[in-house]
Write an enzyme that holds these catalytic residues in place. Structure first.
Site: not given
Length: 734
Positions: A33-34, A217-218, A248, A600
């Site tokens: 996504k980044t 973002d997020e 998330q 993770r």
């Protein structure tokens, strides 16, 4: 741009090159996504010809902002001058300083961090003579924060009980103190900006017109205030590109609302929805386990996560005898891999639900003489000496800062106690001044009347007032580090630190470390330095390269990745946390938190629970396996979880432990005979007495671990599981 797009998979290309308009990108963990956000910014500038200064990109951490900024610069060869890129708070700070005329404070405001906020609430509670045991500052602040995130000031604070009425009184006084101190807290930054855009059409038009494209973002972690300000910023062009993942969303406790994803689709019905499902981080086994867990949640967009990395190793599940064995297992497993050269120290992360769970892990690492890195403990910027120096600099910048003044007016000690400070505060109120302004006046030729009113106290206050006045003059004349050096010299702070005993040299080194940070802001100014210090987060202090196993909460782990991950404490009441038991929304968030932890891991994943844990009072409490473990398909795991209670001796525990991690042992041993079964002493409905918990009623009892575990209900304390031989339980007569 064709060359750049060639580096992306098909889903990523679709997102990066999507036509202007509202866009929702739902990005699974590890799906890049980044990368998509970065390439989208570059695409807007290079392919669509959008000037960088007309683009706003918002992140949640400074670390993410720095990473995006570096990537954009690399893609465009540095042609991104004027791009607004930063955290929500830093972007709001830029807007608020420019539009301070609309605020109840001026542009020289300071930002109160969490410790400052607690100090201020304590002061209000004390002045209002409110019982601080019934109204704990952190709990009151949580209520105030929730109200601000929902865009409610003191006047709009909802009243449902007498407790709410008292909190409203505290909230109102707290806010008045903030304004009198020319300060705001973190939540104010969002609240003020959202209200500014909502209530002043000319300001809204100014920024909505400027930002032709907004990227976020997020997005699943935004609260009501953040969503509102984004909505107004996008009101002109409606080119808003948000990236997130409902699965998330793990910050509900601080106001985050994943329902903002639904609101986005309602407010922008023409929005395009794009899924990113290819994972570049984890093995397929880890992804399959994570998907199996999260699929139990409702109100979400289903994603089929896939990886080209192959199935990978099975997930290891280890059931420890107790919490000490749990910690030892983690350290022993890491130690063995290091000894065999199978991994390096930085490969490992150990994650847990609450900070308190790190203690036994830290003890185990120390016993093994192994290094570890603890994230989210006392940060560099939270150390006493660092906070002292920052308070001096804040007071120089803004003498109205009551919290900073109270912190340093007697640091190092100069005979100014609480009575003297209270006298100064009262005289200041009588003259319609802040305490800091009164102190400055006292140190001048115009302060004779105030000096007389203060009497003998004035002789202790005047020298500090004169020092503060001199520092404020120097602020506009000398570099920040020169001012810093003068403050240290005038106050004798170095000698004070080094005479304080203990780790004095390390503490002075921390002060010098802050001076080095200050050096980086000499061209920008003190305001930018203070804002950066207030907004620094735990993840921002995590170094780019690690040299030891990392210990952190699952919340802190968001956005990070490690070759090998251990998640401990997988028991009911730990994960999921006990407070989620009766709240379906809380339980769903606990499941999302576990999902974040699972994803993770890149190569290996260890899931660990303990059959029993020691309570703060010394007795053992039996644990039930986390319900989340049951959702993982058995063909993905190696190990077992005891579903029924049975007797397991030390040899069997060690054999299971070896077999789960390294496979069957190469040689067999004669298993020792189990101890004799204990006799049951306690039965349901018996009344019993405990030396700490008081009187209670037995709900159930069972034999395990060669002992009797008794579940007792204590009035006001709830249900406690106790080991009979260790808890001094006594049966009470009828």
């Amino acid at each position: 741009m064709a060359d750049l797009l060639s580096e992306l998979n098909q889903q990523q290309k679709t997102a990066v090159a999507v036509p202007p308009g509202p866009v929702l990108v739902l990005a699974g963990p590890g799906s890049g996504k980044t990368r998509v956000l970065t390439f989208r910014v570059a695409y807007l500038i290079a392919a669509m010809g959008i000037p960088a200064y007309q683009i706003l990109a918002v992140t949640f951490t400074n670390k993410a902002a720095r990473e995006m900024e570096g990537r954009v610069a690399a893609l465009l060869g540095g042609k991104a001058d004027g791009l607004w890129l930063g955290t929500f708070h830093s972007i709001c700070g830029r807007i608020l300083r420019r539009e301070a005329a609309y605020l109840p404070i001026d542009h020289n405001y300071v930002i109160f961090d969490s410790d400052d906020q607690v100090s201020l609430v304590k002061r209000v509670i004390k002045e209002k003579r409110i019982n601080n045991k019934d109204y704990r500052p952190t709990q009151v602040l949580a209520k105030i924060s929730q109200a601000k995130n929902d865009l409610m000031g003191p006047d709009e604070f909802p009243i449902f009980s007498t407790r709410d009425e008292t909190i409203k009184v505290i909230y109102k006084a707290y806010q008045e103190y903030l304004e009198a101190s020319n300060a705001m807290d973190f939540d104010d930054m969002l609240l003020y900006t959202a209200r500014l855009l909502e209530q002043h059409p000319e300001v809204r038009q100014k920024y909505a017109q400027r930002f032709r494209h907004i990227l976020v973002d997020e997005f699943q972690d935004t609260n009501q205030a953040q969503y509102t300000l984004l909505y107004y910023l996008a009101s002109q062009h409606k080119n808003i590109f948000v990236v997130g993942d409902e699965d998330q969303s793990i910050y509900r406790w601080r106001g985050a609302d994943y329902h903002n994803v639904e609101r986005f689709m309602k407010d922008f019905p023409e929005a395009k929805k794009i899924l990113l499902e290819q994972n570049y981080r984890s093995t397929q086994t880890i992804l399959n386990a994570a998907v199996a867990v999260i699929n139990e949640n409702t109100n979400r967009t289903e994603k089929k996560l896939f990886s080209d990395r192959g199935s990978g190793e099975e997930i290891v599940i280890y059931e420890a005898g107790d919490d000490y064995d749990e910690a030892s297992y983690v350290v022993d497993t890491i130690s063995r891999q290091l000894l065999l050269g199978q991994a390096k120290e930085s490969d490992f992360a150990i994650m847990y639900r609450t900070n308190a769970q790190s203690r036994l892990l830290e003890d185990a690492f120390r016993r093994a003489n192994m290094n570890y890195r603890l994230v989210g403990a006392q940060r560099f910027y939270g150390r006493r000496e660092v906070r002292d120096v920052i308070a001096f600099m804040r007071l120089i910048y803004n003498p109205q800062d009551e919290v900073s003044l109270a912190r340093v007016i007697n640091v190092p000690p100069r005979g100014i106690g609480s009575v003297t400070l209270e006298n100064l505060q009262e005289i200041a109120r009588q003259h319609g001044l802040s305490t800091g302004d009164a102190l400055l006046l006292l140190g001048s030729e115009s302060g004779k009347e105030m000096e007389t009113a203060l009497g003998r106290s004035a002789t202790r206050l005047i020298p500090f007032g004169r020092m503060l006045a001199d520092w404020r003059v120097q602020l506009s004349r000398v570099p920040l580090t020169t001012l810093f050096d003068q403050v240290m010299l005038d106050t004798g702070y170095e000698l004070y630190i080094k005479d304080d005993g203990g780790e004095d040299e390390d503490r002075w080194a921390n002060v010098l470390g802050l001076r080095q940070v200050l050096l980086e802001y000499e061209d920008q100014g003190l305001a930018e330095f203070l804002e950066a210090m207030a907004l620094v987060a735990d993840q921002d202090t995590l170094p780019d390269t690690l040299d030891a196993p990392t210990l952190m909460t699952l919340h802190t782990a968001k956005g990070l990745e490690f070759p090998q991950v251990f998640i401990i404490g997988l028991d009911e009441h730990y994960l999921p946390h006990s407070r989620s038991r009766d709240d379906p929304e809380e339980m769903a968030e606990e499941r999302r938190l576990f999902y974040v932890g699972l994803t993770r891991a890149k190569n290996r994943l260890f899931l660990i629970r303990a059959r029993r844990r020691r309570s703060p009072y010394g007795s053992y409490e039996s644990m039930q396996p986390s319900r989340f473990l049951e959702d993982i398909p058995v063909d993905l795991i190696r190990g077992r979880i005891t579903r029924s209670y049975e007797q397991v001796d030390a040899y069997e525990l060690n054999a299971i432990r070896w077999n789960q991690t390294y496979g069957p042992p190469k040689s067999s041993h004669q298993k020792s005979a189990p101890p004799a079964a204990p006799m049951q002493q306690f039965f349901p409905e018996m009344r019993v007495s405990h030396p700490v918990y008081g009187e209670g009623v037995v709900r159930k009892s069972r034999l395990e671990y060669g002992d009797e575990t008794v579940e007792v209900y204590f009035e006001g304390l709830g249900l406690k599981a106790l080991v009979a031989s260790m808890s001094s339980l006594e049966v009470l007569g009828d």
